[in-house]
Structure formats: C-alpha cells, structure tokens
Design a protein around this motif. Structure first.
Motif, PDB file in Angstrom:
ATOM      1  N   GLU A   1       0.862  -1.179   0.000  1.00 32.72           N
ATOM      2  CA  GLU A   1       0.000   0.000   0.000  1.00 32.72           C
ATOM      3  C   GLU A   1       0.901   1.233   0.000  1.00 32.72           C
ATOM      4  O   GLU A   1       1.841   1.332   0.779  1.00 32.72           O
ATOM      5  N   VAL A   2       0.610   2.163  -0.911  1.00 31.42           N
ATOM      6  CA  VAL A   2       1.410   3.376  -1.021  1.00 31.42           C
ATOM      7  C   VAL A   2       0.504   4.591  -0.978  1.00 31.42           C
ATOM      8  O   VAL A   2      -0.693   4.496  -1.232  1.00 31.42           O
ATOM      9  N   MET A   3       1.072   5.729  -0.650  1.00 30.85           N
ATOM     10  CA  MET A   3       0.337   6.986  -0.646  1.00 30.85           C
ATOM     11  C   MET A   3       1.060   7.930  -1.585  1.00 30.85           C
ATOM     12  O   MET A   3       2.276   8.092  -1.505  1.00 30.85           O
ATOM     13  N   GLN A   4       0.301   8.549  -2.470  1.00 29.62           N
ATOM     14  CA  GLN A   4       0.884   9.479  -3.428  1.00 29.62           C
ATOM     15  C   GLN A   4       0.723  10.903  -2.927  1.00 29.62           C
ATOM     16  O   GLN A   4      -0.349  11.297  -2.470  1.00 29.62           O
ATOM     17  N   HIS A   5       1.791  11.679  -3.004  1.00 28.26           N
ATOM     18  CA  HIS A   5       1.740  13.104  -2.691  1.00 28.26           C
ATOM     19  C   HIS A   5       2.152  13.847  -3.949  1.00 28.26           C
ATOM     20  O   HIS A   5       3.241  13.644  -4.474  1.00 28.26           O
ATOM     21  N   LEU A   6       1.291  14.713  -4.404  1.00 26.23           N
ATOM     22  CA  LEU A   6       1.533  15.462  -5.629  1.00 26.23           C
ATOM     23  C   LEU A   6       2.193  16.789  -5.298  1.00 26.23           C
ATOM     24  O   LEU A   6       1.756  17.497  -4.393  1.00 26.23           O
ATOM     25  N   ASN A   7       3.238  17.118  -6.018  1.00 31.50           N
ATOM     26  CA  ASN A   7       3.873  18.419  -5.880  1.00 31.50           C
ATOM     27  C   ASN A   7       3.037  19.400  -6.702  1.00 31.50           C
ATOM     28  O   ASN A   7       3.268  19.578  -7.902  1.00 31.50           O
ATOM     29  N   TRP A   8       2.037  20.013  -6.052  1.00 31.92           N
ATOM     30  CA  TRP A   8       1.076  20.832  -6.768  1.00 31.92           C
ATOM     31  C   TRP A   8       1.720  22.044  -7.449  1.00 31.92           C
ATOM     32  O   TRP A   8       1.364  22.394  -8.566  1.00 31.92           O
ATOM     33  N   ASP A   9       2.670  22.693  -6.793  1.00 36.22           N
ATOM     34  CA  ASP A   9       3.306  23.862  -7.393  1.00 36.22           C
ATOM     35  C   ASP A   9       3.995  23.499  -8.710  1.00 36.22           C
ATOM     36  O   ASP A   9       3.868  24.213  -9.707  1.00 36.22           O
ATOM     37  N   LEU A  10       4.696  22.380  -8.723  1.00 34.85           N
ATOM     38  CA  LEU A  10       5.369  21.923  -9.941  1.00 34.85           C
ATOM     39  C   LEU A  10       4.344  21.545 -11.011  1.00 34.85           C
ATOM     40  O   LEU A  10       4.477  21.926 -12.177  1.00 34.85           O
ATOM     41  N   ARG A  11       3.311  20.817 -10.612  1.00 36.72           N
ATOM     42  CA  ARG A  11       2.280  20.410 -11.574  1.00 36.72           C
ATOM     43  C   ARG A  11       1.589  21.628 -12.181  1.00 36.72           C
ATOM     44  O   ARG A  11       1.344  21.674 -13.379  1.00 36.72           O
ATOM     45  N   LEU A  12       1.282  22.624 -11.371  1.00 30.38           N
ATOM     46  CA  LEU A  12       0.620  23.820 -11.868  1.00 30.38           C
ATOM     47  C   LEU A  12       1.509  24.557 -12.866  1.00 30.38           C
ATOM     48  O   LEU A  12       1.031  25.051 -13.887  1.00 30.38           O
ATOM     49  N   ARG A  13       2.801  24.625 -12.604  1.00 30.20           N
ATOM     50  CA  ARG A  13       3.717  25.265 -13.555  1.00 30.20           C
ATOM     51  C   ARG A  13       3.706  24.521 -14.890  1.00 30.20           C
ATOM     52  O   ARG A  13       3.692  25.124 -15.951  1.00 30.20           O
ATOM     53  N   HIS A  14       3.698  23.181 -14.818  1.00 31.07           N
ATOM     54  CA  HIS A  14       3.626  22.390 -16.052  1.00 31.07           C
ATOM     55  C   HIS A  14       2.298  22.628 -16.782  1.00 31.07           C
ATOM     56  O   HIS A  14       2.273  22.732 -18.022  1.00 31.07           O
ATOM     57  N   MET A  15       1.212  22.724 -16.044  1.00 35.79           N
ATOM     58  CA  MET A  15      -0.097  22.980 -16.650  1.00 35.79           C
ATOM     59  C   MET A  15      -0.115  24.346 -17.344  1.00 35.79           C
ATOM     60  O   MET A  15      -0.621  24.486 -18.462  1.00 35.79           O
ATOM     61  N   ARG A  16       0.428  25.343 -16.669  1.00 33.88           N
ATOM     62  CA  ARG A  16       0.477  26.697 -17.242  1.00 33.88           C
ATOM     63  C   ARG A  16       1.318  26.703 -18.515  1.00 33.88           C
ATOM     64  O   ARG A  16       0.934  27.281 -19.537  1.00 33.88           O
ATOM     65  N   MET A  17       2.490  26.062 -18.453  1.00 37.00           N
ATOM     66  CA  MET A  17       3.368  25.999 -19.621  1.00 37.00           C
ATOM     67  C   MET A  17       2.700  25.267 -20.774  1.00 37.00           C
ATOM     68  O   MET A  17       2.748  25.724 -21.916  1.00 37.00           O
ATOM     69  N   HIS A  18       2.105  24.123 -20.472  1.00 30.11           N
ATOM     70  CA  HIS A  18       1.479  23.321 -21.528  1.00 30.11           C
ATOM     71  C   HIS A  18       0.382  24.125 -22.231  1.00 30.11           C
ATOM     72  O   HIS A  18       0.319  24.168 -23.469  1.00 30.11           O
ATOM     73  N   SER A  19      -0.450  24.787 -21.460  1.00 36.28           N
ATOM     74  CA  SER A  19      -1.519  25.597 -22.042  1.00 36.28           C
ATOM     75  C   SER A  19      -0.940  26.752 -22.853  1.00 36.28           C
ATOM     76  O   SER A  19      -1.440  27.076 -23.937  1.00 36.28           O
ATOM     77  N   ALA A  20       0.137  27.359 -22.361  1.00 40.65           N
ATOM     78  CA  ALA A  20       0.786  28.456 -23.094  1.00 40.65           C
ATOM     79  C   ALA A  20       1.357  27.966 -24.419  1.00 40.65           C
ATOM     80  O   ALA A  20       1.295  28.674 -25.437  1.00 40.65           O
ATOM     81  N   LEU A  21       1.889  26.743 -24.451  1.00 36.93           N
ATOM     82  CA  LEU A  21       2.420  26.194 -25.699  1.00 36.93           C
ATOM     83  C   LEU A  21       1.313  25.995 -26.735  1.00 36.93           C
ATOM     84  O   LEU A  21       1.538  26.199 -27.933  1.00 36.93           O
ATOM     85  N   HIS A  22       0.122  25.602 -26.278  1.00 35.96           N
ATOM     86  CA  HIS A  22      -1.006  25.500 -27.212  1.00 35.96           C
ATOM     87  C   HIS A  22      -1.252  26.858 -27.875  1.00 35.96           C
ATOM     88  O   HIS A  22      -1.445  26.935 -29.085  1.00 35.96           O
ATOM     89  N   LEU A  23      -1.228  27.913 -27.072  1.00 35.10           N
ATOM     90  CA  LEU A  23      -1.477  29.244 -27.625  1.00 35.10           C
ATOM     91  C   LEU A  23      -0.312  29.724 -28.482  1.00 35.10           C
ATOM     92  O   LEU A  23      -0.522  30.455 -29.462  1.00 35.10           O
ATOM     93  N   LEU A  24       0.912  29.304 -28.161  1.00 35.53           N
ATOM     94  CA  LEU A  24       2.048  29.646 -29.012  1.00 35.53           C
ATOM     95  C   LEU A  24       1.844  29.060 -30.411  1.00 35.53           C
ATOM     96  O   LEU A  24       2.172  29.689 -31.410  1.00 35.53           O
ATOM     97  N   SER A  25       1.232  27.871 -30.476  1.00 36.30           N
ATOM     98  CA  SER A  25       0.981  27.250 -31.782  1.00 36.30           C
ATOM     99  C   SER A  25      -0.129  27.969 -32.547  1.00 36.30           C
ATOM    100  O   SER A  25      -0.294  27.754 -33.747  1.00 36.30           O
ATOM    101  N   VAL A  26      -0.871  28.821 -31.857  1.00 33.53           N
ATOM    102  CA  VAL A  26      -1.881  29.663 -32.526  1.00 33.53           C
ATOM    103  C   VAL A  26      -1.196  30.922 -33.064  1.00 33.53           C
ATOM    104  O   VAL A  26      -1.449  31.347 -34.194  1.00 33.53           O
TER     105      VAL A  26
END
Length: 183
Positions: free
Chosen positions: A29-54
């Motif tokens: 049995e394991v417990m996952q802890h998400l590094n939310w700050d890092l994930r949010l930065r990746h989410m922001r970047m990924h969404s920004a890259l979509h707009l860069l392709s526009v």
C-alpha cells in the motif's frame, strides 16, 4: 520513496525511483503526494504552448514542457521578423481569459479531420476508440482545438504573463522557440 519519473510500459506504468531509492514490493500500500506547485507550472506551460501554436500557425515538429522553460519546434525556414510582436500577441491571447475545455471524438472522426493535428512528429494515440481534444475558446470564438492528453489550466488567465526566449535554428526548415513563465 521519491519517484523521479514514470514510464508507460506494456499495459502498466513503471515507476523510476529517485537517486537509488528502492521500489516498494508488489502489492504494498502506497500513498501518493503530488507536488502541486510543480504540476501547476507544467499545466500553465502546456496551455501556453497550445497558444504559441496559434500565434505561430505553422506545423509543430517537436516540443518539450518544463517548469522553468518550455519549447516548441516549428517547420519554419526563416526566423520571425518581430519576436516582441509574437510575445505581445501571445500575452494578449492569455489575457483574454479563454476557457480551456475538453471533448472526445472517435478515432474515425480524427482521421476524417487531419487538420486538428498540429504536430508532425507525434501523432495522437489511436486504437482506444476515442481521442481527447483540448479546446481554448470564448463564448463566441474558438481559438484552438487539438488532440492532447496533457494537463491544462481551466482558463488561460491562470497562465500569467510569458516571455519568448531564444529562437534557434535547428535545421534548414526548423526553428526552436523557447518560452518562459514571467513569475
């Protein structure tokens, strides 16, 4: 155990431990802890890259998402004439507070609409019967729609300001455009 990364294997996901850590035994049995700050930065970047392709409406030949710096490679013979104008156009799209949503289509619908795919080197996964599309839009205008399996913000305003970094020549017909979050 701290996980450095995970790799999708045959029908399963394989965890890669960080710095010599040992994987737990199968069935533990394991417990996952998400590094939310890092994930949010990746989410922001990924969404920004979509707009860069526009903002740069050319075929995408490659890309990489990072927390500090991301990039898209474009089939672009000559560099853009005005990098600052591209950056301003990108930040103007972000500031429009576009809604980021998803919809699903069948594999057959994707094949019938090849213009949805902006990437030349990586095709969306097919064979599961359906493909996820990510849409960025206002109430009256669709700004971007493309197949994507990644994580995104809910609205483009969450991205914040971005800065276009280096634009590098990576071959006769290829330019790499770096992107940075300002904050």
């Amino acid at each position: 155990m701290v996980v450095a990364t995970s790799v999708k294997g045959e029908g399963t996901t394989v965890l890669v431990p960080h710095d010599g850590a040992v994987l737990p035994p199968i069935g533990a049995e394991v417990m996952q802890h998400l590094n939310w700050d890092l994930r949010l930065r990746h989410m922001r970047m990924h969404s920004a890259l979509h707009l860069l392709s526009v903002v740069i409406p050319l075929p995408v030949t490659g890309g990489q998402i990072g927390a500090e710096k991301s990039r898209l490679d474009f089939a672009m013979e000559h560099p853009p004439e005005d990098k600052l104008a591209l950056e301003q156009a990108l930040n103007a799209l972000i500031a429009r507070d576009l809604t980021v949503s998803e919809q699903w289509i069948t594999d057959e619908e994707l094949v019938a609409n090849p213009g949805l795919v902006k990437t030349m080197s990586v095709q969306p996964p097919k064979g599961a019967g359906r493909v996820r599309l990510v849409r960025m839009s206002s109430e009256d205008e669709q700004v971007d729609l493309q197949p994507c399996g990644g994580t995104h913000v809910k609205s483009t305003a969450e991205i914040g300001r971005v800065r276009i970094g280096k634009i590098e020549k990576k071959g006769r017909l290829n330019r790499r455009v770096a992107l940075h979050l300002v904050d």
